[in-house]
Design an enzyme around this catalytic site. Structure first.
Site, PDB file in Angstrom:
ATOM      1  N   SER A  60       1.151  -4.047   8.268  1.00 53.91           N
ATOM      2  CA  SER A  60       1.070  -3.023   9.375  1.00 53.91           C
ATOM      3  C   SER A  60       0.404  -3.649  10.657  1.00 53.91           C
ATOM      4  CB  SER A  60      -0.132  -2.126   8.804  1.00 53.91           C
ATOM      5  OG  SER A  60      -1.323  -2.613   8.357  1.00 53.91           O
ATOM      6  N   LYS A  81      -6.445  -4.311  16.519  1.00 53.89           N
ATOM      7  CA  LYS A  81      -5.685  -3.393  15.899  1.00 53.89           C
ATOM      8  C   LYS A  81      -6.378  -1.916  15.931  1.00 53.89           C
ATOM      9  CE  LYS A  81      -3.590  -3.005  11.320  1.00 53.89           C
ATOM     10  NZ  LYS A  81      -3.091  -3.782  10.024  1.00 53.89           N
ATOM     11  N   SER A  96      -0.486  -7.383   5.372  1.00 52.07           N
ATOM     12  CA  SER A  96      -0.350  -6.870   6.827  1.00 52.07           C
ATOM     13  C   SER A  96      -0.977  -7.817   8.054  1.00 52.07           C
ATOM     14  CB  SER A  96      -1.087  -5.498   7.104  1.00 52.07           C
ATOM     15  OG  SER A  96      -0.820  -4.549   6.311  1.00 52.07           O
TER      16      SER A  96
HETATM   17  N1  GLN Z   1       2.522  -3.442   3.194  1.00 53.83           N
HETATM   18  C1  GLN Z   1       1.292  -3.186   2.531  1.00 53.83           C
HETATM   19  C2  GLN Z   1       1.006  -1.959   1.966  1.00 53.83           C
HETATM   20  O1  GLN Z   1       1.791  -1.036   2.632  1.00 53.83           O
HETATM   21  C3  GLN Z   1       0.299  -3.808   3.169  1.00 53.83           C
HETATM   22  C4  GLN Z   1      -0.757  -3.106   3.938  1.00 53.83           C
HETATM   23  C5  GLN Z   1      -1.638  -3.723   4.654  1.00 53.83           C
HETATM   24  O2  GLN Z   1      -1.895  -5.160   4.443  1.00 53.83           O
HETATM   25  N2  GLN Z   1      -2.574  -2.940   5.420  1.00 53.83           N
HETATM   26  O3  GLN Z   1      -0.003  -1.285   1.443  1.00 53.83           O
END
Ligand code: GLN
Length: 489
Positions: free
Chosen positions: A152, A75, A176
């Site tokens: 994400s 990532k 994410s």
């Molecule tokens: N969907 C969650 C957010 O927008 C998770 C993001 C993450 O785990 N990086 O914060």
């Protein structure tokens, strides 16, 4: 060559000299070149370096570690020495931020000879559940390219599902890793907070960020986690807790394991296919000799609201360093320092990052900090207590990962709150700091032009008990075939 092998299969072939690391890396490169024009999962290609490294591994000819010579994707928030890292944000992309150091995880993987071949797409600074807020544009779901891959870590999940890398690294702050794994039909592990080092991984919420793997099966999750977990002197929040031999733990099976079903995760009017797939999974556990027990986690309903106070507060502080002086994006002809900051930050960050900076700054400001931030921290303690109580009577807890299968690109454009609600089953584990994983547990029914889409089962465990959830997931995987299905691209 097939680039959709598991780590264990690829290692076996390397060790028996049936393939070389160079061939494996080349197979992933070919696959990226073939499908990534459609998917947009890989935002930076590190092919020359990867091929060089593969050659070195091949000429050393030693494949003692299961990750030696294995190509992977990472990532775009992990710093790798000399490799462009942008968090998929214009704030860093404009001047191509190139870190002069490795994240601890990258260093640990390098040390065993794993080969990073490219950076994957993510929501900007990991804020999102769809990879739509990336400055490089959305990643498409390999099962249906009109849909999101989740977020994400959408690029990492789509990349593994499509055979662009043998495994990938992601981050899970509020779901994410688990949600994109579920949307793309692969498996992903959120470790206990502090199990893996955050050093060198760009922060979103420092007390909730975790870094971990996305793989094709549970055995592979064990292999990667084994290599990256453990105390790191460069991250004071890592726990000095022994790392068990995850792979050998898998052999124990689930006979007698107590599996909790929390009633709060099965809501009136929820997606019927999601509900049915999880219920069917509990039957599999029963057949395997586990005991299924109904439980309650009463504060679940507050988790997402609590997360969306605590996370933006952390964001407002962590994003302060992107001021255009130390890294990346700059402004032309500012009249003074304040104007410079304003220009850099208003043009460098996207809408979701700005929204969170504003919410966080507001919730932390004098007069509101007690009402929002401190209150959220108190609720967080109650959520953690729910789990502490539950894990006195059960060993693991199962639930859906996401309320629906992968949604259409743009579906939540009109209302950011709808996007936040995608995280409804994923935030209480974050508040409690416990480990949880996602494993494929079925498909939705194809309907008209909509193909069948993967569904995920979430398995949660007590703090530091990754071995138990991996064992449960492995037993489930051995009894089902969902994880073997691959998208046609
Ligand atoms: N969907 C969650 C957010 O927008 C998770 C993001 C993450 O785990 N990086 O914060």
């Amino acid at each position: 060559m097939d680039s959709s092998m598991t780590i264990a299969e690829a290692h076996d072939k390397l060790a028996h000299r049936e393939v070389s690391s160079t061939e494996l890396v080349q197979a992933c490169i070919d696959r990226i070149e073939k499908v990534d024009g459609t998917l947009n999962a890989v935002v930076y290609r590190n092919f020359d370096k990867a091929l060089d490294q593969a050659k070195k591994v091949d000429s050393a000819g030693k494949f003692d570690h299961p990750l030696t010579g294995i190509p992977y994707l990472v990532k775009d928030v992990y710093c790798e020495e000399g490799v462009q890292t942008t968090a998929c944000s214009n704030v860093l992309r404009e001047k191509n931020y190139i870190p002069p150091f490795d994240s601890t995880t990258s260093k640990r993987l390098k040390a065993v000879g794993a080969i990073s071949i490219g950076k994957t797409n993510t929501d900007e600074f990991t804020m999102g559940a769809s990879t739509e807020t990336s400055c490089y544009g959305v990643t498409r779901n390999p099962w249906d390219t009109t849909r999101v891959a989740g977020g994400s870590s959408g690029g990492s999940a789509a990349g593994v599902a499509a055979g662009e890398g043998i495994f990938a690294l992601g981050t899970d702050t509020g779901g994410s890793i688990r949600q994109p794994a579920a949307f793309c039909g692969i498996t992903g592990l959120r470790v206990t907070y502090g199990r893996t080092s955050r050093y060198g991984v760009m922060s979103m919420g420092s007390s909730i960020d975790t870094i971990g793997p996305l793989c094709r099966n549970v055995e592979d999750l064990c292999i990667v986690t084994q290599a990256i977990a453990g105390k790191d002197p460069l991250d004071a929040t890592t726990g000095d807790v022994p790392v068990p031999d995850y792979r050998s733990e898998l052999k124990k099976g689930v006979k007698g394991l107590r599996v909790g079903i929390p009633k709060e995760y099965f809501l009136e009017g929820m997606n019927a296919e999601v509900e049915a797939s999880v219920k069917a999974a509990t039957e599999v556990f029963k057949k395997l000799g586990a005991t299924v027990i109904d439980i309650s986690l009463p504060h679940t309903k507050y988790a997402t609201a609590t997360y969306y106070v605590i996370c933006p507060c952390a964001v407002s502080s962590n994003m302060a360093r992107y001021d255009g002086i130390r890294y990346g994006h700059t402004a032309d002809k500012p009249q003074n320092l304040l104007e410079y900051y304003e220009c850099v930050r208003s043009t460098g960050f996207g809408a979701e990052v700005k929204r969170r900076i504003m919410i966080g700054t507001y919730a932390l400001s004098a007069g509101y900090v007690d009402q929002y931030y401190r209150q959220a921290q108190k609720v967080r303690t109650l959520i953690k207590k729910d789990f502490d109580d539950a894990f006195r009577t059960v060993d693991v807890i199962v639930s859906p990962v996401s309320p629906t299968p992968a949604f259409t690109i743009g579906a939540h454009d009109a209302n950011p709150i709808d996007m936040y609600l995608e995280d409804i089953f994923l935030t209480s584990q974050v508040m409690a700091g416990i480990p949880a994983l996602s494993v494929p547990c079925g498909f939705s029914k194809a309907q008209g032009s909509v193909p069948a889409l993967p569904l995920g089962l979430q398995i949660m465990g007590a703090q530091w008990q990754e071995a138990t959830i991996l064992r449960a997931a492995h037993a489930y995987e051995q009894a089902t075939e969902w994880h073997m299905k691959k998208p046609v691209l």
